[in-house]
Each structure stands twice: as structure tokens, then as C-alpha cells.
Design a protein around this motif. Structure first.
Motif, PDB file in Angstrom:
ATOM      1  N   GLY A  60      18.703  -9.998 -16.805  1.00  0.00           N
ATOM      2  CA  GLY A  60      19.519  -8.787 -16.723  1.00  0.00           C
ATOM      3  C   GLY A  60      20.922  -8.947 -17.262  1.00  0.00           C
ATOM      4  O   GLY A  60      21.654  -7.958 -17.373  1.00  0.00           O
ATOM      5  N   ARG A  66      15.787  -7.840 -19.576  1.00  0.00           N
ATOM      6  CA  ARG A  66      16.319  -6.955 -18.539  1.00  0.00           C
ATOM      7  C   ARG A  66      15.198  -6.222 -17.820  1.00  0.00           C
ATOM      8  O   ARG A  66      15.053  -5.007 -17.974  1.00  0.00           O
ATOM      9  CB  ARG A  66      17.285  -5.962 -19.179  1.00  0.00           C
ATOM     10  CG  ARG A  66      18.379  -6.646 -19.977  1.00  0.00           C
ATOM     11  CD  ARG A  66      19.230  -5.681 -20.746  1.00  0.00           C
ATOM     12  NE  ARG A  66      20.360  -6.370 -21.341  1.00  0.00           N
ATOM     13  CZ  ARG A  66      21.540  -5.816 -21.585  1.00  0.00           C
ATOM     14  NH1 ARG A  66      21.730  -4.536 -21.307  1.00  0.00           N
ATOM     15  NH2 ARG A  66      22.510  -6.521 -22.117  1.00  0.00           N
ATOM     16  N   TRP A  68      13.021  -4.394 -14.833  1.00  0.00           N
ATOM     17  CA  TRP A  68      13.439  -3.435 -13.805  1.00  0.00           C
ATOM     18  C   TRP A  68      13.545  -4.099 -12.441  1.00  0.00           C
ATOM     19  O   TRP A  68      14.352  -3.697 -11.608  1.00  0.00           O
ATOM     20  CB  TRP A  68      12.451  -2.273 -13.759  1.00  0.00           C
ATOM     21  CG  TRP A  68      12.939  -1.106 -12.946  1.00  0.00           C
ATOM     22  CD1 TRP A  68      12.457  -0.687 -11.743  1.00  0.00           C
ATOM     23  CD2 TRP A  68      14.013  -0.214 -13.279  1.00  0.00           C
ATOM     24  NE1 TRP A  68      13.159   0.399 -11.296  1.00  0.00           N
ATOM     25  CE2 TRP A  68      14.121   0.719 -12.228  1.00  0.00           C
ATOM     26  CE3 TRP A  68      14.879  -0.116 -14.368  1.00  0.00           C
ATOM     27  CZ2 TRP A  68      15.066   1.735 -12.243  1.00  0.00           C
ATOM     28  CZ3 TRP A  68      15.831   0.891 -14.365  1.00  0.00           C
ATOM     29  CH2 TRP A  68      15.913   1.804 -13.309  1.00  0.00           C
ATOM     30  N   GLU A  69      12.747  -5.136 -12.205  1.00  0.00           N
ATOM     31  CA  GLU A  69      12.694  -5.790 -10.904  1.00  0.00           C
ATOM     32  C   GLU A  69      13.001  -7.281 -11.037  1.00  0.00           C
ATOM     33  O   GLU A  69      13.073  -7.820 -12.135  1.00  0.00           O
ATOM     34  CB  GLU A  69      11.310  -5.589 -10.272  1.00  0.00           C
ATOM     35  CG  GLU A  69      10.953  -4.131 -10.015  1.00  0.00           C
ATOM     36  CD  GLU A  69       9.560  -3.978  -9.431  1.00  0.00           C
ATOM     37  OE1 GLU A  69       8.708  -4.862  -9.689  1.00  0.00           O
ATOM     38  OE2 GLU A  69       9.327  -2.990  -8.728  1.00  0.00           O
ATOM     39  N   TYR A  71      15.542  -9.146  -8.860  1.00  0.00           N
ATOM     40  CA  TYR A  71      16.942  -9.517  -8.695  1.00  0.00           C
ATOM     41  C   TYR A  71      17.272 -10.037  -7.286  1.00  0.00           C
ATOM     42  O   TYR A  71      18.441 -10.068  -6.896  1.00  0.00           O
ATOM     43  CB  TYR A  71      17.832  -8.338  -9.094  1.00  0.00           C
ATOM     44  CG  TYR A  71      17.630  -7.982 -10.545  1.00  0.00           C
ATOM     45  CD1 TYR A  71      18.150  -8.783 -11.543  1.00  0.00           C
ATOM     46  CD2 TYR A  71      16.842  -6.888 -10.917  1.00  0.00           C
ATOM     47  CE1 TYR A  71      17.929  -8.497 -12.887  1.00  0.00           C
ATOM     48  CE2 TYR A  71      16.622  -6.589 -12.256  1.00  0.00           C
ATOM     49  CZ  TYR A  71      17.162  -7.400 -13.232  1.00  0.00           C
ATOM     50  OH  TYR A  71      16.927  -7.117 -14.570  1.00  0.00           O
ATOM     51  N   THR A 156      28.713   1.269 -10.571  1.00  0.00           N
ATOM     52  CA  THR A 156      27.949   0.726 -11.694  1.00  0.00           C
ATOM     53  C   THR A 156      27.079   1.805 -12.317  1.00  0.00           C
ATOM     54  O   THR A 156      26.894   1.849 -13.546  1.00  0.00           O
ATOM     55  CB  THR A 156      27.082  -0.453 -11.220  1.00  0.00           C
ATOM     56  OG1 THR A 156      27.948  -1.505 -10.766  1.00  0.00           O
ATOM     57  CG2 THR A 156      26.209  -0.992 -12.339  1.00  0.00           C
ATOM     58  N   TYR A 157      26.555   2.701 -11.509  1.00  0.00           N
ATOM     59  CA  TYR A 157      25.688   3.774 -12.002  1.00  0.00           C
ATOM     60  C   TYR A 157      26.464   5.000 -12.505  1.00  0.00           C
ATOM     61  O   TYR A 157      25.872   5.875 -13.142  1.00  0.00           O
ATOM     62  CB  TYR A 157      24.725   4.212 -10.900  1.00  0.00           C
ATOM     63  CG  TYR A 157      23.538   3.306 -10.715  1.00  0.00           C
ATOM     64  CD1 TYR A 157      22.737   2.930 -11.788  1.00  0.00           C
ATOM     65  CD2 TYR A 157      23.194   2.836  -9.446  1.00  0.00           C
ATOM     66  CE1 TYR A 157      21.636   2.111 -11.608  1.00  0.00           C
ATOM     67  CE2 TYR A 157      22.091   2.017  -9.261  1.00  0.00           C
ATOM     68  CZ  TYR A 157      21.310   1.655 -10.347  1.00  0.00           C
ATOM     69  OH  TYR A 157      20.211   0.839 -10.170  1.00  0.00           O
ATOM     70  N   ARG A 160      30.584   2.436 -15.214  1.00  0.00           N
ATOM     71  CA  ARG A 160      30.575   0.970 -15.197  1.00  0.00           C
ATOM     72  C   ARG A 160      31.802   0.365 -15.879  1.00  0.00           C
ATOM     73  O   ARG A 160      32.355  -0.619 -15.364  1.00  0.00           O
ATOM     74  CB  ARG A 160      29.272   0.443 -15.813  1.00  0.00           C
ATOM     75  CG  ARG A 160      29.045  -1.046 -15.595  1.00  0.00           C
ATOM     76  CD  ARG A 160      27.580  -1.407 -15.755  1.00  0.00           C
ATOM     77  NE  ARG A 160      27.118  -1.212 -17.119  1.00  0.00           N
ATOM     78  CZ  ARG A 160      27.052  -2.175 -18.044  1.00  0.00           C
ATOM     79  NH1 ARG A 160      27.428  -3.404 -17.728  1.00  0.00           N
ATOM     80  NH2 ARG A 160      26.606  -1.926 -19.248  1.00  0.00           N
ATOM     81  N   SER A 192      23.032  -5.557 -18.180  1.00  0.00           N
ATOM     82  CA  SER A 192      22.311  -4.335 -17.845  1.00  0.00           C
ATOM     83  C   SER A 192      22.982  -3.678 -16.644  1.00  0.00           C
ATOM     84  O   SER A 192      23.272  -4.342 -15.645  1.00  0.00           O
ATOM     85  CB  SER A 192      20.859  -4.674 -17.510  1.00  0.00           C
ATOM     86  OG  SER A 192      20.279  -3.716 -16.660  1.00  0.00           O
ATOM     87  N   HIS A 194      21.606  -1.551 -14.596  1.00  0.00           N
ATOM     88  CA  HIS A 194      20.669  -1.587 -13.478  1.00  0.00           C
ATOM     89  C   HIS A 194      20.639  -2.973 -12.837  1.00  0.00           C
ATOM     90  O   HIS A 194      20.658  -3.096 -11.602  1.00  0.00           O
ATOM     91  CB  HIS A 194      19.278  -1.192 -13.953  1.00  0.00           C
ATOM     92  CG  HIS A 194      18.226  -1.266 -12.884  1.00  0.00           C
ATOM     93  ND1 HIS A 194      18.210  -0.401 -11.806  1.00  0.00           N
ATOM     94  CD2 HIS A 194      17.167  -2.108 -12.714  1.00  0.00           C
ATOM     95  CE1 HIS A 194      17.183  -0.707 -11.022  1.00  0.00           C
ATOM     96  NE2 HIS A 194      16.548  -1.733 -11.554  1.00  0.00           N
ATOM     97  N   ALA A 197      23.666  -3.445 -10.699  1.00  0.00           N
ATOM     98  CA  ALA A 197      23.564  -2.734  -9.422  1.00  0.00           C
ATOM     99  C   ALA A 197      22.621  -3.446  -8.468  1.00  0.00           C
ATOM    100  O   ALA A 197      22.918  -3.589  -7.271  1.00  0.00           O
ATOM    101  CB  ALA A 197      23.099  -1.303  -9.658  1.00  0.00           C
ATOM    102  N   MET A 198      21.479  -3.899  -8.966  1.00  0.00           N
ATOM    103  CA  MET A 198      20.513  -4.570  -8.102  1.00  0.00           C
ATOM    104  C   MET A 198      21.056  -5.896  -7.564  1.00  0.00           C
ATOM    105  O   MET A 198      20.803  -6.266  -6.416  1.00  0.00           O
ATOM    106  CB  MET A 198      19.206  -4.804  -8.855  1.00  0.00           C
ATOM    107  CG  MET A 198      18.413  -3.538  -9.154  1.00  0.00           C
ATOM    108  SD  MET A 198      17.883  -2.646  -7.647  1.00  0.00           S
ATOM    109  CE  MET A 198      19.210  -1.420  -7.476  1.00  0.00           C
TER     110      MET A 198
END
Length: 274
Positions: A60, A66, A68-69, A71, A156-157, A160, A192, A194, A197-198
Motif C-alpha cells: 500500500g 496496493r 484492498w485488504e 493491513y 485521509t479520505y 489527504r 495509497s 485507502h 486509512a486502513m
């Protein structure tokens, strides 16, 4: 030399290896939300002194994939294990900053310190939620820590670049030039959104308290006394919980001690590694 190492199907981790096959290996694990290039000034100097500097871009971040999952600290520590095994590293020193320090602590517990002989925690985000821990955060301090990371996740969303400006404003206790700030800001932009954020969620929610006692190698805790990102109380907590640890305060530094007191940082790291 830079190359990619697969850690999962369709997930590759970027690794920079300054001198493959030569010198004592130091594996640098960057903090949130940066990448291995934050250690540029270590990579410039330490190889001259006989050290093999290896930098990872966590999934990421930087040049790594990068997904999605993936983290959680467990998954990120597993990625580090795969890098170590793929490169066939032995007698490794971890040099791990901030969130990277938290991942290194989880690695030591989850993988029984596999191939790691020394641990350098640099402004590490190491804390526990359990009550009654010496030097731990008060209930109010913990609430502030959780709120700050929740706000970072939201920012972040939504904006950023502005969020990164805010992080940069509190990262260093000493003066850094505007040019340096811009370069540093760019490292965060490379990540990334996302993933940033994660990982903020992981920083907010993960608990390392049960991991400290499982660390069984010499450990040096490098920490800025003026750190506003990971308070100095984190350093005291880790020092109290990790056997064979030494605490090395950086009186004039914040979270960026690896740059703010560069000469002292290099001197102490070399002394520790030996």
C-alpha cells in the motif's frame, strides 16, 4: 538494486537492497504513511561503514502493490517474514520506525524473532491497552491517541494532502527547510489513500502489550523526548516490557529523530549493532 517480492497472489512488495550479499544486514521498516525512502540519509552513509541496508515498502506504500485488504499487523509482519526468507537473510537487525516499529514488535512475537538478532525501535508506536501497566498512557491520553488516529483516517479520505501537511507540522521538533518538508510530504503522497486509512485503523486499534515479553533479542529503543506523534511514554512502556532493552533518549528530537539528530542516530545505531 530494487526488485519485487511476491507475498500473496497479485501482491508484490518492493525492496531496495543497497549491496546484495555484502555486510551485516539492516532491514529498515518505514513508518506511516511513508516508504523506504524516508531512510535516504541512512542509505547514504551506513553502507560505507560495512552495512547492507535493505528497505521495504510495506503493502500500500511507495512502489509496492496496493491491495484492498491486508493491513493488520499480523499480515504486515507476515510480509516481512516472506521478504527475509526470499532474500535468505541471516543475523538481521530490524531498524523500524513508528508503525514499522509496531510491525517489528508483532513480527518478533508472531514469528519468534525468525532470523533477527537485534531490534532497533525508532519512535515506535508501541503501546498496550491493559490497565496497570508501568509508564502506560492514562485513560485520557489513550482517548486522545484514539481520537487523533480516527481523525487522520477521516482526513485521509477527504483531504489527504492537507492531512499530510498536518502530520508534517508535528513530525519534527527541530527546524527543517521548506524544501525538505516538500520532499517529505511527497513520500506520503506516494501512498495509497485507502492503505493509509486502513493502517491508521491498525495504529488506533491494535494492542502490542502481549508481544513485548516475547522479544528475546537485544533491543534498543530510540525515541525523541519531544515526540508529539508517539509520546515518550511509549518508549518507557516498551523499555519496561522488553527484556534486554536499552532506552536511548533524543533530547532535541520529535518523531523524526533519525534526521533531526542524524549524527547521534548513526553513532548509536552502529554502536548497538556492533
Amino acid at each position: 538494486m530494487g526488485y519485487y517480492i511476491p507475498v500473496e497472489r497479485n501482491v508484490n512488495i518492493f525492496v531496495e537492497d543497497c549491496d546484495p550479499g555484502h555486510g551485516k544486514p539492516i532491514l529498515f521498516i518505514h513508518g506511516w504513511p511513508l516508504n523506504h525512502k524516508m531512510f535516504e540519509y541512512q542509505f547514504n552513509q551506513l553502507p560505507k561503514m560495512g552495512y547492507r541496508c535493505i528497505g521495504i515498502d510495506l503493502r500500500g506504500f511507495g512502489k509496492s502493490d496496493r491491495p484492498w485488504e491486508g493491513y493488520s499487523y499480523n499480515r504486515l509482519a507476515d510480509d516481512v517474514r516472506i521478504v527475509i526468507d526470499t532474500l535468505q537473510l541471516e543475523d538481521v537487525t530490524f531498524a523500524a520506525h513508528s508503525m514499522g516499529g509496531a510491525i517489528a514488535i508483532r513480527y518478533m512475537a508472531r514469528h519468534a524473532g525468525h532470523k533477527v538478532s537485534k531490534l532497533a525501535l525508532i519512535g515506535a508506536a508501541g503501546f498496550t491497552r491493559r490497565p496497570g501497566i508501568p509508564y502506560g498512557l492514562t485513560k485520557e491520553e489513550m482517548k486522545r491517541w484514539e481520537r487523533s488516529w480516527s481523525k487522520l483516517m477521516v482526513a485521509t479520505y477527504t483531504d489527504r494532502p492537507k492531512m499530510l501537511d498536518g502530520v508534517g507540522d508535528i513530525f519534527f521538533a527541530r527546524y527543517v527547510t521548506e524544501s525538505f518538508k516538500n520532499w517529505f510530504h511527497g513520500l506520503g503522497i506516494e501512498a495509497s489513500g485507502h492503505a493509509s486509512a486502513m493502517c491508521a485503523v491498525s495504529l488506533r486499534d491494535e494492542d502490542l502489550g502481549r508481544d513485548f515479553s516475547k522479544i528475546n533479542v537485544p533491543t534498543a529503543i530510540f525515541h525523541g523526548v519531544q515526540d508529539k506523534v508517539c509520546p515518550f511514554s511509549f518508549a518507557k512502556l516498551m523499555h519496561a516490557g522488553i527484556r534486554e532493552s536499552e532506552l536511548i533518549p533524543f533530547q532535541y528530537s520529535g518523531h523524526g529523530l533519525f534526521y533531526e539528530e542524524l549524527e547521534k542516530f548513526h553513532r548509536e545505531l552502529i554502536r548497538f549493532i556492533g
